[in-house]
Design a protein around this motif. Structure first.
Motif, PDB file in Angstrom:
ATOM      1  N   ILE A  26       0.677  -1.316   0.133  1.00 21.24           N
ATOM      2  CA  ILE A  26       0.107   0.023   0.149  1.00 21.24           C
ATOM      3  C   ILE A  26       0.740   1.102   0.130  1.00 21.24           C
ATOM      4  O   ILE A  26       0.561   2.080  -0.748  1.00 21.24           O
ATOM      5  CB  ILE A  26      -0.956   0.044   1.135  1.00 21.24           C
ATOM      6  N   ASP A  42      -2.733  -4.908  -4.178  1.00 19.05           N
ATOM      7  CA  ASP A  42      -2.966  -5.002  -2.741  1.00 19.05           C
ATOM      8  C   ASP A  42      -2.950  -6.599  -2.484  1.00 19.05           C
ATOM      9  O   ASP A  42      -2.691  -7.226  -3.476  1.00 19.05           O
ATOM     10  CB  ASP A  42      -4.335  -4.492  -2.580  1.00 19.05           C
ATOM     11  N   ARG A  81      -5.397  -3.727  -7.697  1.00 20.76           N
ATOM     12  CA  ARG A  81      -6.646  -3.288  -7.188  1.00 20.76           C
ATOM     13  C   ARG A  81      -7.681  -2.781  -8.383  1.00 20.76           C
ATOM     14  O   ARG A  81      -7.175  -2.326  -9.291  1.00 20.76           O
ATOM     15  CB  ARG A  81      -6.250  -2.229  -6.186  1.00 20.76           C
ATOM     16  N   THR A  98      -8.511   5.835  -1.165  1.00 22.87           N
ATOM     17  CA  THR A  98      -8.603   4.566  -0.976  1.00 22.87           C
ATOM     18  C   THR A  98      -7.449   3.902  -0.168  1.00 22.87           C
ATOM     19  O   THR A  98      -7.554   3.191   0.701  1.00 22.87           O
ATOM     20  CB  THR A  98      -9.090   3.786  -2.099  1.00 22.87           C
ATOM     21  N   GLU A  99      -6.339   4.131  -0.642  1.00 21.39           N
ATOM     22  CA  GLU A  99      -5.011   3.750  -0.281  1.00 21.39           C
ATOM     23  C   GLU A  99      -4.638   4.002   1.088  1.00 21.39           C
ATOM     24  O   GLU A  99      -4.541   3.330   1.880  1.00 21.39           O
ATOM     25  CB  GLU A  99      -3.954   4.130  -1.097  1.00 21.39           C
ATOM     26  N   GLN A 102      -7.039   2.179   3.645  1.00 17.26           N
ATOM     27  CA  GLN A 102      -6.434   0.789   3.539  1.00 17.26           C
ATOM     28  C   GLN A 102      -5.575   0.685   4.430  1.00 17.26           C
ATOM     29  O   GLN A 102      -5.197  -0.346   5.163  1.00 17.26           O
ATOM     30  CB  GLN A 102      -6.343   0.312   2.228  1.00 17.26           C
ATOM     31  N   ASP A 105      -6.463   1.373   8.028  1.00 18.79           N
ATOM     32  CA  ASP A 105      -7.373  -0.099   8.628  1.00 18.79           C
ATOM     33  C   ASP A 105      -6.258  -1.138   8.776  1.00 18.79           C
ATOM     34  O   ASP A 105      -6.335  -1.964   9.603  1.00 18.79           O
ATOM     35  CB  ASP A 105      -8.303  -0.441   7.596  1.00 18.79           C
ATOM     36  N   ASN A 106      -5.432  -1.238   7.826  1.00 21.36           N
ATOM     37  CA  ASN A 106      -4.470  -2.291   7.993  1.00 21.36           C
ATOM     38  C   ASN A 106      -3.430  -2.382   9.268  1.00 21.36           C
ATOM     39  O   ASN A 106      -3.163  -3.180   9.982  1.00 21.36           O
ATOM     40  CB  ASN A 106      -3.789  -2.468   6.831  1.00 21.36           C
TER      41      ASN A 106
END
Length: 134
Positions: A26, A42, A81, A98-99, A102, A105-106
């Protein structure tokens, strides 16, 4: 009775490794947000964990020192992706927001995994020490 660290933390350790690899992928996407023709990638975490679980259950044991060590892991978890926005004309598929989402979140899931492992090791340390200290 022997203590197996693989049984204690092996699967969770693999999850941490996959999360680390995903952070790198990412971050690479974010670094190439303005590179024409770059395709965002991804790691499919669920697929990677299924692969890790399968490899853990089906690891090949060497019965002779001259046998090659076996491994059944694949790199099918790294995928391109699919962008939600139409192409802007330069062929780059990185969507920065979006990246970032992500990545965050990761990162939170990575931290939760580390805290879970920390709790496992603290519990093991307490069991070895007979419940004394902390």
């Amino acid at each position: 009775m022997a203590i197996s660290l693989d049984r204690l933390a092996g699967f969770h350790h693999k999850a941490i490794q996959i999360r680390t690899d995903r952070m790198e992928v990412i971050a690479g996407n974010l670094a190439n947000a303005n590179t024409p023709g770059y395709k965002a990638r991804d790691i499919d975490f669920q697929s990677a964990m299924k692969s890790a679980k399968y490899a853990q259950k089906h690891s090949l044991d060497r019965t002779h020192e001259r046998h090659f060590p076996g491994s059944m892991q694949t790199n099918s978890e790294l995928q391109y992706r699919i962008p939600a926005q139409p192409d802007t004309g330069d062929g780059n598929t990185v969507e920065v927001q979006t990246e970032r989402n992500q990545f965050l979140d990761n990162g939170m899931r990575y931290q939760a995994g580390l805290q879970f492992l920390d709790g496992k090791f603290k519990g093991m340390k307490k069991a070895i020490g007979g419940g004394q200290g902390g």
